[in-house]
Design an enzyme around this catalytic site. Structure first.
Site, mmCIF file in Angstrom:
data_model
loop_
_atom_site.group_PDB
_atom_site.id
_atom_site.type_symbol
_atom_site.label_atom_id
_atom_site.label_comp_id
_atom_site.label_asym_id
_atom_site.label_seq_id
_atom_site.Cartn_x
_atom_site.Cartn_y
_atom_site.Cartn_z
ATOM 1 N N LYS A 83 23.574 30.792 53.169
ATOM 2 C CA LYS A 83 24.038 31.022 51.799
ATOM 3 C C LYS A 83 25.434 30.425 51.621
ATOM 4 C CE LYS A 83 26.301 34.375 49.686
ATOM 5 N NZ LYS A 83 26.976 33.671 48.593
ATOM 6 N N GLU B 74 34.932 33.799 61.173
ATOM 7 C CA GLU B 74 36.127 32.971 60.941
ATOM 8 C C GLU B 74 36.764 33.486 59.662
ATOM 9 O OE1 GLU B 74 37.146 30.780 63.037
ATOM 10 O OE2 GLU B 74 35.365 30.816 64.299
ATOM 11 N N CYS C 93 42.215 27.747 54.901
ATOM 12 C CA CYS C 93 42.597 28.877 55.758
ATOM 13 C C CYS C 93 43.702 28.486 56.728
ATOM 14 C CB CYS C 93 41.376 29.387 56.506
ATOM 15 S SG CYS C 93 40.528 28.072 57.397
ATOM 16 N N GLU D 201 47.361 37.341 52.577
ATOM 17 C CA GLU D 201 46.875 35.982 52.345
ATOM 18 C C GLU D 201 46.748 35.740 50.834
ATOM 19 O OE1 GLU D 201 42.768 35.009 53.233
ATOM 20 O OE2 GLU D 201 43.412 33.175 54.228
HETATM 21 P P1 NDP Z 1 34.581 35.836 50.825
HETATM 22 O O1 NDP Z 1 34.746 36.686 52.030
HETATM 23 O O2 NDP Z 1 34.706 36.491 49.511
HETATM 24 O O3 NDP Z 1 33.155 35.124 50.823
HETATM 25 C C1 NDP Z 1 32.703 34.274 51.833
HETATM 26 C C2 NDP Z 1 31.194 34.189 51.771
HETATM 27 O O4 NDP Z 1 30.645 35.473 52.056
HETATM 28 C C3 NDP Z 1 30.654 33.819 50.390
HETATM 29 O O5 NDP Z 1 29.461 33.082 50.526
HETATM 30 C C4 NDP Z 1 30.378 35.177 49.796
HETATM 31 O O6 NDP Z 1 29.478 35.122 48.730
HETATM 32 C C5 NDP Z 1 29.818 35.899 50.996
HETATM 33 N N1 NDP Z 1 29.887 37.359 50.942
HETATM 34 C C6 NDP Z 1 30.690 38.143 50.189
HETATM 35 N N2 NDP Z 1 30.408 39.455 50.424
HETATM 36 C C7 NDP Z 1 29.411 39.488 51.337
HETATM 37 C C8 NDP Z 1 28.681 40.532 51.979
HETATM 38 N N3 NDP Z 1 28.908 41.822 51.723
HETATM 39 N N4 NDP Z 1 27.713 40.212 52.865
HETATM 40 C C9 NDP Z 1 27.461 38.912 53.153
HETATM 41 N N5 NDP Z 1 28.098 37.876 52.566
HETATM 42 C C10 NDP Z 1 29.075 38.159 51.677
HETATM 43 O O7 NDP Z 1 35.598 34.642 50.998
HETATM 44 P P2 NDP Z 1 35.936 33.499 49.948
HETATM 45 O O8 NDP Z 1 34.680 32.796 49.556
HETATM 46 O O9 NDP Z 1 36.798 34.093 48.899
HETATM 47 O O10 NDP Z 1 36.776 32.486 50.853
HETATM 48 C C11 NDP Z 1 38.123 32.601 51.077
HETATM 49 C C12 NDP Z 1 38.413 33.249 52.417
HETATM 50 O O11 NDP Z 1 37.799 32.500 53.452
HETATM 51 C C13 NDP Z 1 39.880 33.270 52.739
HETATM 52 O O12 NDP Z 1 40.234 34.525 53.256
HETATM 53 C C14 NDP Z 1 40.032 32.211 53.813
HETATM 54 O O13 NDP Z 1 41.102 32.396 54.675
HETATM 55 C C15 NDP Z 1 38.723 32.340 54.521
HETATM 56 N N6 NDP Z 1 38.458 31.118 55.268
HETATM 57 C C16 NDP Z 1 38.534 31.155 56.645
HETATM 58 C C17 NDP Z 1 38.352 29.998 57.382
HETATM 59 C C18 NDP Z 1 38.388 30.030 58.881
HETATM 60 O O14 NDP Z 1 37.887 29.099 59.483
HETATM 61 N N7 NDP Z 1 38.959 31.035 59.511
HETATM 62 C C19 NDP Z 1 38.104 28.710 56.731
HETATM 63 C C20 NDP Z 1 38.040 28.795 55.280
HETATM 64 C C21 NDP Z 1 38.212 29.964 54.594
HETATM 65 P P3 NDP Z 1 30.082 35.041 47.194
HETATM 66 O O15 NDP Z 1 30.785 33.756 47.093
HETATM 67 O O16 NDP Z 1 28.908 35.120 46.359
HETATM 68 O O17 NDP Z 1 30.991 36.241 47.086
#
Ligand code: NDP
Length: 481
Positions: free
Chosen positions: A173, A248, A282, A383
């Site tokens: 997803k 991550e 990130c 963050e």
């Molecule tokens: P989210 O945690 O909101 O979402 C990430 C993904 O998880 C999306 O596809 C989201 O869907 C999905 N998701 C949300 N809730 C659930 C759940 N309960 N169960 C399963 N899946 C779920 O992060 P963001 O999309 O806002 O991304 C930003 C974050 O990602 C920042 O904190 C950033 O630091 C981190 N990040 C970390 C990286 C790393 O390598 N460490 C690299 C890049 C980003 P939906 O979009 O529909 O909510």
């Protein structure tokens, strides 16, 4: 443009026929609909993946490698289309999508197409027992991959490529906010001859579609990139089912600048490490710590350079900073400016929303520098994930190290120095999964990638990813003396 789920190599509507709006953040308008997939859609995707698994896991490494290489080749062939789609969905400058996001998505496939042919496991001769042990590394089965919106195709493929290379079938997803390039990837996979059911892409909300993947009893491994809070929630669901987890998560990365560094290189790179992709990476160095003796000079030069960055519509070739990903995200960034001011932070550059003529409803924000004096302030601890950095001075190496480690996160850090002893001391003592010295975001895909503390568990990249996506089995063979 309306998109569909990709299940069993077919493009299908969600079973409930429910949809979500997809926004173009550069104009602040809905430009399409995406499936709001339910648990039943995830179940359908799971069944397709489970059916494909026996054959795919038995497919020769050469054949898997050939198909993944073909996907890489086709991605590059569609560079322009994919870059435009990424930019429209996410708000990032097209130039960035063209030079970074899409080429890297192709590299992810090419890298793991090659890596799987070189992957090996250990053997141990049990001397004195007439036995030999070897480790059989087998694919897990059906695995779940969930990715965020900031580097959509880049991070999506960073997970699904090693998962498939290792012989698994995938239910994936992408973020509901940026689903377009993952949708386009389905066509590419079909063109490359990926057998049906090996990759299934289900679109929808994290809290329903994502949750259904994580909670599915037969999806035995979850690779997730996203926020720390979401990661903790996912772990709480997956742990009682003893799923393999790679998380991550977020970061609050220090960028530590010493007076003995190569100043011009540091300055140019620091502009990039602060504001690339609107600061929505990130790995961005959002806490800049500067040795006191060059603090005033750095502050002056950095502000001057940052003021030259052009905030503009992402399709413009001279746009350095495009749109933020969503209205909610813009509001979050704005709230942090207020928080900073209330806590005594000084906005020394930017701090305001930008209106671009012709694109007045887009979500644009000035690159912002906040001067702070106390590392415990919220803008130095939480963050923000946008075009906002803080600057703060330090006097000694000891102080710099304490400040750098004084955060719950531990993803990456950057040091600028030409002192070898200091480089080694900091490399050993910085509490982060990645340390860059005199550079930033120089990525070699063979290296372990990931964070410690609240930035996650597990490592992606290279053989680490192939180890994650396989289960090691010890086989002990006794032979006659
Ligand atoms: P989210 O945690 O909101 O979402 C990430 C993904 O998880 C999306 O596809 C989201 O869907 C999905 N998701 C949300 N809730 C659930 C759940 N309960 N169960 C399963 N899946 C779920 O992060 P963001 O999309 O806002 O991304 C930003 C974050 O990602 C920042 O904190 C950033 O630091 C981190 N990040 C970390 C990286 C790393 O390598 N460490 C690299 C890049 C980003 P939906 O979009 O529909 O909510």
């Amino acid at each position: 443009m309306n998109i569909k789920n990709y299940i069993n190599a077919e493009f299908v509507n969600p079973i409930d026929e429910k949809y979500l709006d997809n926004y173009n953040p550069s104009i602040g308008k809905v430009y399409g609909q995406i499936p709001n997939s339910s648990k039943e859609d995830v179940e359908t995707a799971y069944r397709a993946a489970a059916k494909a698994f026996p054959k795919w896991s038995a497919t020769s490494l050469e054949e898997r490698s050939k198909i993944l290489s073909k996907i890489a080749y086709l991605i590059l062939g569609k560079l322009d289309v994919l870059a435009e789609a990424e930019s429209k969905d996410n708000g990032k400058p097209i130039s960035l999508a063209k030079s970074v996001d899409i080429p890297r998505a192709a590299s992810n496939f090419q890298f793991f197409a090659n890596a799987i042919t070189q992957f090996s496991s250990e053997a141990h001769e049990s001397v004195g027992f007439n036995a030999v042990n070897f480790t059989l590394r087998q694919p897990i089965g059906v695995v779940g991959c969930i990715s965020p919106w900031n580097l959509p195709l880049y991070l999506f493929t960073w997970k699904i490529a090693p998962a498939m290379a290792a012989g698994n079938c995938v239910v994936a997803k992408p973020s509901e906010i940026t689903p377009m390039t993952a949708f386009l990837l389905g066509e590419i996979c079909n063109e490359a001859g990926l057998p049906k059911g090996v990759l299934n892409i289900v679109h929808g909300l994290g809290t329903t579609t994502g949750q259904a993947i994580v909670a599915h009893p037969n999806i035995k491994a979850i690779s997730f990139t996203g926020g720390t809070k979401t990661g903790a929630h996912i772990a709480s669901i997956a742990a009682p089912m003893f799923k393999k987890l790679s998380l991550e998560l977020g970061g609050k990365n220090p960028n530590i600048i010493f007076a003995d560094c190569d100043y011009e290189k540091m300055l140019a790179t620091t502009v990039r490490s602060s504001f690339s992709n609107q600061g929505q990476i990130c790995l961005c160095g959002s806490r800049i710590l500067i040795e006191e003796k060059i603090y005033d000079q750095f502050k002056k030069d950095f502000i001057k350079k940052v003021k030259q960055l052009n905030v503009d519509h992402p399709s413009k070739s001279n746009s350095d900073i495009g749109a933020l990903v969503s209205k909610e995200h813009l509001e979050k960034i704005e709230s942090y400016i207020e928080i900073a001011e209330n806590e005594g932070g000084k906005i020394v550059c930017g701090g305001l929303e930008v209106t671009i003529p012709g694109f007045e409803n887009g979500y644009y924000f000035q690159p912002t520098i906040i001067e702070v004096t106390d590392n415990s302030c919220r803008v130095n601890q939480e963050e923000i994930f946008g075009p906002v950095v803080t600057i703060m001075s330090f006097k000694t190496d000891e102080e710099a190290l304490i400040l750098a480690n004084d955060t719950k996160y531990g993803l990456s850090s950057t040091i600028w120095t030409n002192n070898l002893n200091r480089t080694m001391q900091f490399s050993k003592q910085l509490q982060t999964g990645i340390v860059w010295v005199n550079t930033w975001m120089l990525r070699d895909l063979r290296t372990p990638f990931g964070g410690i503390k609240d930035s996650g568990v597990g490592r992606e990249g290279g053989f680490e990813a192939l180890r994650f996506f396989t289960e090691p089995k010890n086989v002990c063979i006794k032979f006659p003396s």
